[in-house]
Design an enzyme around this catalytic site. Structure first.
Site, PDB file in Angstrom:
ATOM      1  N   PRO A   1     101.864   9.506   1.374  1.00 19.34           N
ATOM      2  CA  PRO A   1     102.291   8.204   0.885  1.00 19.34           C
ATOM      3  C   PRO A   1     103.033   8.259  -0.443  1.00 19.34           C
ATOM      4  O   PRO A   1     102.709   9.043  -1.333  1.00 19.34           O
ATOM      5  CB  PRO A   1     100.985   7.425   0.744  1.00 19.34           C
TER       6      PRO A   1
ATOM      7  N   ARG B   1     110.504   6.844  -8.369  1.00 15.85           N
ATOM      8  CA  ARG B   1     109.128   6.583  -8.798  1.00 15.85           C
ATOM      9  C   ARG B   1     108.736   7.540  -9.925  1.00 15.85           C
ATOM     10  O   ARG B   1     108.684   8.749  -9.724  1.00 15.85           O
ATOM     11  CB  ARG B   1     108.158   6.765  -7.633  1.00 15.85           C
TER      12      ARG B   1
ATOM     13  N   TYR C   1     107.371  12.899 -11.525  1.00 15.71           N
ATOM     14  CA  TYR C   1     107.705  13.470 -10.223  1.00 15.71           C
ATOM     15  C   TYR C   1     109.118  14.048 -10.134  1.00 15.71           C
ATOM     16  O   TYR C   1     109.481  14.605  -9.105  1.00 15.71           O
ATOM     17  CB  TYR C   1     107.514  12.422  -9.128  1.00 15.71           C
TER      18      TYR C   1
ATOM     19  N   HIS D   1      92.725  12.374  -2.805  1.00 17.11           N
ATOM     20  CA  HIS D   1      91.532  11.974  -3.534  1.00 17.11           C
ATOM     21  C   HIS D   1      90.638  11.015  -2.763  1.00 17.11           C
ATOM     22  O   HIS D   1      89.557  10.674  -3.232  1.00 17.11           O
ATOM     23  CB  HIS D   1      91.953  11.327  -4.859  1.00 17.11           C
TER      24      HIS D   1
ATOM     25  N   ASP E   1      88.832  16.302   7.502  1.00 12.72           N
ATOM     26  CA  ASP E   1      88.277  16.622   8.822  1.00 12.72           C
ATOM     27  C   ASP E   1      89.358  17.081   9.797  1.00 12.72           C
ATOM     28  O   ASP E   1      89.119  17.973  10.621  1.00 12.72           O
ATOM     29  CB  ASP E   1      87.531  15.425   9.393  1.00 12.72           C
TER      30      ASP E   1
ATOM     31  N   SER F   1     102.937  17.251  -9.526  1.00 12.44           N
ATOM     32  CA  SER F   1     102.383  17.200 -10.880  1.00 12.44           C
ATOM     33  C   SER F   1     101.076  17.989 -10.928  1.00 12.44           C
ATOM     34  O   SER F   1     100.479  18.300  -9.898  1.00 12.44           O
ATOM     35  CB  SER F   1     102.123  15.748 -11.284  1.00 12.44           C
TER      36      SER F   1
ATOM     37  N   ARG G   1      95.917  14.914 -15.250  1.00 15.37           N
ATOM     38  CA  ARG G   1      96.198  13.481 -15.176  1.00 15.37           C
ATOM     39  C   ARG G   1      94.888  12.695 -15.181  1.00 15.37           C
ATOM     40  O   ARG G   1      93.857  13.190 -15.613  1.00 15.37           O
ATOM     41  CB  ARG G   1      97.054  13.199 -13.933  1.00 15.37           C
TER      42      ARG G   1
ATOM     43  N   ARG H   1      92.143  11.673 -10.184  1.00 14.44           N
ATOM     44  CA  ARG H   1      93.006  12.623  -9.464  1.00 14.44           C
ATOM     45  C   ARG H   1      92.453  14.047  -9.483  1.00 14.44           C
ATOM     46  O   ARG H   1      93.028  14.940  -8.888  1.00 14.44           O
ATOM     47  CB  ARG H   1      94.407  12.628 -10.061  1.00 14.44           C
TER      48      ARG H   1
END
Length: 156
Positions: free
Chosen positions: A10, A18, A23, A85, A92, A108, A113, A117
C-alpha cells in the site's frame, strides 16, 4: 528458474510524490523499470506488481509459492509497506508457501522512525530483510536471490 516477483504494498503507488524526503523522488514506474534492468543484468526475469489491497498481495504470494514449487519461480522481493506492522495474514501467507524465499525490503530505515514501525510481522518468515537503503535495497535483494540461485548462499 529465474523469475522473480517484485511485490509492493500500500501507498507505494505514490512514490515520487509521497514524502520525498523519506521515500525519494523516483516514481513506482521508475523503481519497477530499475528492478527489471538490474534483474536482467543478473540473469533474472523480473515481474512487478503493486496493490493497496492486502488480499491481492496474499494472492500474489500464493501464486508465486505455487510457481516456486513447480520450479518456475526463484523468489519474491516484497515491500509490504504499512502492512509490515499489522498483517498477520501476510505473515501466514509467506509461512504457508515455504520454502519460497521472500526478501522484505523497505526504502526507509523503519527502525529509526516511529516506534510503531519497529515491529515487523514479515521479518520472522522472510529469508532476510533490507531496510534503509532506498531503491538500492531492491537491487540488493535481487542480488541475494541471484546468489541463491547460483548456489552462493552463505549460512549466517
Amino acid at each position: 528458474m529465474t523469475r522473480v516477483l517484485v511485490l509492493n504494498g500500500p501507498n507505494l503507488n505514490l512514490l515520487g510524490t509521497r514524502e520525498p524526503g523519506v521515500y525519494g523522488t523516483l516514481t513506482l514506474a521508475d523503481l519497477e523499470q530499475r528492478c527489471v534492468q538490474e534483474g536482467q543484468a543478473l540473469g533474472l526475469q523480473v515481474e512487478c506488481y503493486q496493490s493497496n489491497h492486502e488480499g491481492a498481495l496474499i494472492d500474489q504470494i500464493h501464486t508465486w509459492g505455487r510457481l516456486h514449487r513447480e520450479g518456475t519461480a526463484l523468489g519474491v522481493v516484497f515491500n509490504p509497506g504499512a502492512y509490515t506492522h499489522t498483517s498477520i495474514a501476510l505473515h501466514d501467507a509467506i509461512k504457508g508457501v515455504e520454502p519460497l524465499p521472500v526478501i522484505e525490503v523497505h526504502l526507509s530505515n523503519v527502525h529509526a522512525r516511529e516506534a510503531f514501525r519497529h515491529h515487523s510481522w514479515i521479518a520472522p518468515v522472510a529469508a532476510g530483510s533490507i531496510v534503509g537503503f532506498g531503491v538500492d535495497g531492491y537491487g540488493l535483494a535481487l542480488q541475494a536471490l541471484a546468489r541463491r540461485a547460483a548456489g552462493l548462499r552463505t549460512k549466517p
